[in-house]
Design a protein around this motif. Structure first.
Motif, PDB file in Angstrom:
ATOM      1  N   ASN A 357      10.982  -7.476   5.134  1.00 14.14           N
ATOM      2  CA  ASN A 357       9.744  -7.525   4.352  1.00 14.14           C
ATOM      3  C   ASN A 357       8.814  -6.369   4.685  1.00 14.14           C
ATOM      4  N   LEU A 358       9.394  -5.182   4.898  1.00 18.73           N
ATOM      5  CA  LEU A 358       8.585  -4.033   5.329  1.00 18.73           C
ATOM      6  C   LEU A 358       7.526  -3.666   4.294  1.00 18.73           C
ATOM      7  N   LYS A 359       7.889  -3.682   3.013  1.00 14.72           N
ATOM      8  CA  LYS A 359       6.928  -3.316   1.979  1.00 14.72           C
ATOM      9  C   LYS A 359       5.759  -4.291   1.961  1.00 14.72           C
ATOM     10  N   LEU A 360       6.059  -5.576   2.063  1.00 17.77           N
ATOM     11  CA  LEU A 360       4.996  -6.573   2.056  1.00 17.77           C
ATOM     12  C   LEU A 360       4.128  -6.442   3.308  1.00 17.77           C
ATOM     13  N   ILE A 361       4.748  -6.170   4.458  1.00 12.93           N
ATOM     14  CA  ILE A 361       3.983  -5.992   5.693  1.00 12.93           C
ATOM     15  C   ILE A 361       3.031  -4.812   5.556  1.00 12.93           C
ATOM     16  N   GLY A 362       3.471  -3.756   4.867  1.00 11.10           N
ATOM     17  CA  GLY A 362       2.591  -2.609   4.626  1.00 11.10           C
ATOM     18  C   GLY A 362       1.370  -3.007   3.813  1.00 11.10           C
ATOM     19  N   TRP A 363       1.594  -3.840   2.781  1.00 10.78           N
ATOM     20  CA  TRP A 363       0.468  -4.319   1.986  1.00 10.78           C
ATOM     21  C   TRP A 363      -0.492  -5.162   2.834  1.00 10.78           C
ATOM     22  N   VAL A 364       0.050  -6.007   3.689  1.00 10.87           N
ATOM     23  CA  VAL A 364      -0.797  -6.848   4.537  1.00 10.87           C
ATOM     24  C   VAL A 364      -1.603  -5.977   5.503  1.00 10.87           C
TER      25      VAL A 364
END
Length: 777
Positions: A357-364
């Motif tokens: 979930n790297l992309k989502l972690i970046g958003w968070v």
């Protein structure tokens, strides 16, 4: 920049407790926010993993049981000519989901894997879906006697060995592994570990997916299908459901392994994520403003020495952003730890690892940084808004406007927390209600198991089991009754009218063992004609219909119907209504068919309510004696029913957990507000003590305002929670009443925790020597 970092470090050291609590609350909030977003992203991404998902549609028809529902299983022999006659359809996929026992020979020993999900295909479905082969060709799945297996299944069965060419046994047939395909993503439309060929014309129930050349023509294609299929198959109403909408299609009957979800549940989870983040942001603001009286002299001393307000505000915003990013770093540790706990099992799409979930972690991370900046704006502008001379002279005091703002912010936290608690308690009530609703039969004290391992000796096994002291009887059925797993028959005829009923093939003892009451006529008995499950056998068949079917189709005892093979079918009895599927759907029309066919694959064993442990041990000894390989599993029937509501139970657990975290974070905020109040009111407390006020009176004074806030927030939270509950209940045909005590318990929980927190935090100020507080002021 070095000075900025040094000031930031000094701030952390000087206000250790406030910094620790701030970071703790933000870390938990960011972790919960990220985990919920992972689940929500998986649900909204369901069915969208195929490159052509916008052009993929599932063909559905009105349910024969309830016209408010649609079926994703279609009854037909062959509609391929219909699909090919419509020029806007590029390709179609015909398949049927199934599950069964998979056997593999390892060194002369046969190893079994039960409940393996599979797809039986009737044409080249790779023209519609993205099926990525790791070994072999997909075309092997269309060859008789061959099978494709998933990559994870290959590793589980063969380890590092090459699986291609190996032999497997599935559902009584031998198959050669013809290829290995990459595992489907957890939110792909297709899920399963096996793909094997089905013989066209041998199965009349299929799931159909269409690949359109232009999705904009879906309405036109639907109209053409409506015309052609009503003539070629049955006079139902048909529609095309986009692959991206399948997961949230709440009006589709639950009868395949394709997953489904509740849009309201997803909305609630999304709202909870945002609300917990809001609560933590409010905490941040309250803690920052609580520190303002102590930091005021230092900040304004910098102004006297020539530093501008803008510079001081940038410094405070940097501090706020720094704290949130530290909290974000700790949240990553919490997410990683959560992935190694049972929490992942509560989620539908349970891969909550950071790597996936790297992309989502970046958003968070971006949201965390923005949270810090937004939360730091008010304290930064507030702390630098006073004249330096006034502050340095010690005449600074908190304004009434600032106090009202902090009170409103804490009120928002309380409102959210109480609404979540009410909702969590109600979900638990609904889950309990499922177990208490009369289902029309006795589900208690019943064991259930598959009969596949005992078929050669099934009669002997049943006789030995029935001779055990604690066993009251045994019975067989062709499906796991009560879980929605039954045969769907579209064949009963009255004149030219077709009656569509949910059908269960059962043996002579089933109705008595499950204690299904007969309200008219009689139940099955020796000598009644039976269905041998063989097409074309010209003999009458005995059936029992439930009261709902009798009312809908005007059936009475001794009514004679015809199945589609024109075999006479006689109603010998009418039973009470039974709930034979998930309680998301209303009571359905059910028919029980008497059969003595040896392929009834589900056994039910009723045991006495006393000394059940000893009875179960004795039952296991009998089963072990006749299945020496121990490849069988047995469970209480109520445990099988609970699996129908696993999502609701998991949701209840999640919301209870997140509600507890919301209350925890809110209490941290209350701690900050009490901290501010005691700092601001030290002189008032000292004067009251000097005039004879007791510690108890001072604590009651400090608690009074917070109790008022709790009561006002409860009045606001109650209708919000009630509305949310009513919307969530729309997905259930059977609904628990909304009990008044749920709201009272929520008020009691938040009120008690608040009073305890305020009392503990205020006790030091209430017991301090009044002379010290007055001198300090």
């Amino acid at each position: 920049m070095n000075l900025t970092f040094r000031n930031f470090w000094n701030m952390l050291r000087r206000y250790k407790m406030a910094s620790i609590l701030n970071i703790l609350g933000l870390s938990v909030a960011f972790a919960v926010f990220a985990i919920i977003l992972m689940q929500v992203a998986g649900e909204y991404g369901y069915g969208k993993t195929d490159a052509n998902y916008r052009r993929i549609f599932r063909l559905e028809a009105t349910s024969p049981f309830d016209r408010a529902y649609r079926m994703n299983l279609l009854f037909y022999d062959n509609a391929e000519d219909v699909f090919r006659s419509i020029p806007y359809i590029e390709a179609h996929a015909e398949l049927l989901s199934t599950a069964g026992e998979l056997l593999i020979d390892r060194g002369g020993e046969e190893i079994a894997f039960t409940g393996v999900p599979a797809w039986r295909i009737f044409n080249d479905i790779s023209q519609v879906f993205d099926i990525r082969m790791v070994q072999g060709r997909f075309a092997a799945a269309l060859e008789p006697g061959k099978m494709l297996i998933s990559q994870s299944c290959a590793r589980r069965l063969f380890g590092e060995e090459d699986p291609v060419g190996k032999t497997l046994r599935f559902q009584g047939g031998n198959y050669t592994v013809g290829g290995v395909y990459r595992d489907f993503p957890p939110n792909a439309t297709l899920q399963g570990e096996l793909i094997y060929p089905g013989q066209m014309g041998s199965v009349t129930v299929k799931t159909v997916f269409l690949l359109l050349k232009d999705p904009a023509r879906a309405g036109e294609v639907s109209t053409l299908l409506q015309e052609k299929l009503r003539t070629a198959i049955s006079p139902a109403e048909y529609r095309l459901n986009p692959a991206g909408d399948i997961y949230f299609s709440s009006d589709v009957a639950e009868n395949t392994f394709i997953q489904s979800g509740n849009r309201y549940t997803t909305w609630f989870l999304t709202a909870i994520a945002g609300l917990i983040l809001l609560i933590s942001t409010i905490n941040f603001i309250n803690f920052s403003t609580a520190q303002v009286p102590m930091r005021m002299r230092s900040l304004n001393a910098h102004r006297v020495l020539g530093e501008s307000r803008a510079s001081l505000r940038r410094t405070m915003l940097f501090e706020a952003a720094g704290i949130t990013m530290i909290a974000f770093g700790f949240s990553l540790l919490l997410i990683d730890a959560a992935g190694k706990t049972p929490l992942g099992g509560l989620l539908t799409f349970e891969d909550i690892s950071l790597g996936a979930n790297l992309k989502l972690i970046g958003w968070v991370a971006g949201i965390a940084l923005l949270t810090g900046v937004v939360a730091g704006l008010y304290p930064a502008f507030y702390a630098t808004s006073f004249q330096p001379a006034l502050v340095l002279k010690g005449v600074f005091c908190a304004t009434p406007q600032g106090k009202r703002l902090r009170t409103v912010l804490v009120g928002v936290q309380y409102t959210i927390s109480m609404a979540l608690i009410v909702f969590a308690l109600f979900i638990d009530c609904q889950n309990r209600y499922f177990r208490q609703v009369p289902v029309g039969y006795n589900k208690e004290n019943v064991l259930t198991l598959g009969t596949i391992r005992f078929r050669p000796k099934l009669d002997v096994v049943r006789r030995e089991l029935e001779q055990l002291p604690g066993v009251e009887g045994t019975a067989l059925s062709a499906g796991s009754f009560g879980t929605g797993d039954g045969d769907l028959y579209n064949r009963l005829l009255v004149g030219n009218d077709t009656l569509n009923l949910k059908s269960y093939m059962v043996d002579l003892d089933f109705m008595d063992l499950m204690q299904i009451p007969i309200v008219e006529g009689r139940g099955f008995r020796e000598g009644d004609p039976v269905d041998r499950m063989q097409a074309g056998e010209e003999r009458a068949v005995s059936i029992v219909v439930n009261r709902a079917a009798a009312r809908r189709f005007d059936l009475t005892v001794d009514t004679v119907l015809l199945d589609r093979g024109r075999i006479p079918v006689q109603v010998i009895g009418i039973s009470g209504d039974v709930i034979s599927q998930s309680m998301h759907q209303a009571t359905e029309d059910v028919v029980f068919w008497l059969t003595d066919d040896p392929h009834l694959y589900q056994m039910f064993i009723r045991i006495a309510p006393y000394d059940q442990a000893a009875t179960i041990r004795a039952v296991r000894q009998v089963l072990d004696r006749h299945a020496t390989d121990n490849r069988w599993s047995m469970d209480f029937y109520t445990g099988e029913l609970d699996k129908l509501y696993e999502k609701e139970q998991n949701l209840g657990t999640l919301i209870t957990l997140f509600s507890g975290l919301a209350v925890l974070i809110s209490i941290i905020g209350v701690f900050g507000l009490v901290f501010f109040e005691t700092q601001y009111r030290r002189k008032e407390i000292g004067l009251r003590k000097m005039h004879g006020a007791t510690i108890g009176e001072i604590l009651r004074l400090l608690n009074r305002d917070f109790v008022r806030i709790v009561i006002v927030c409860f009045v606001i939270a109650s209708p919000i929670a009630y509305y949310a509950m009513r919307r969530w209940l729309e997905g259930f045909a059977y609904q628990s009443p909304v009990h008044w005590w749920i709201f009272a318990v929520a008020l009691l929980i938040v009120g008690a925790i608040t009073v305890l927190t305020v009392t503990l935090q205020s006790y030091r100020a209430a017991t301090e020597n009044p002379v010290n507080s007055i001198e300090t002021e």
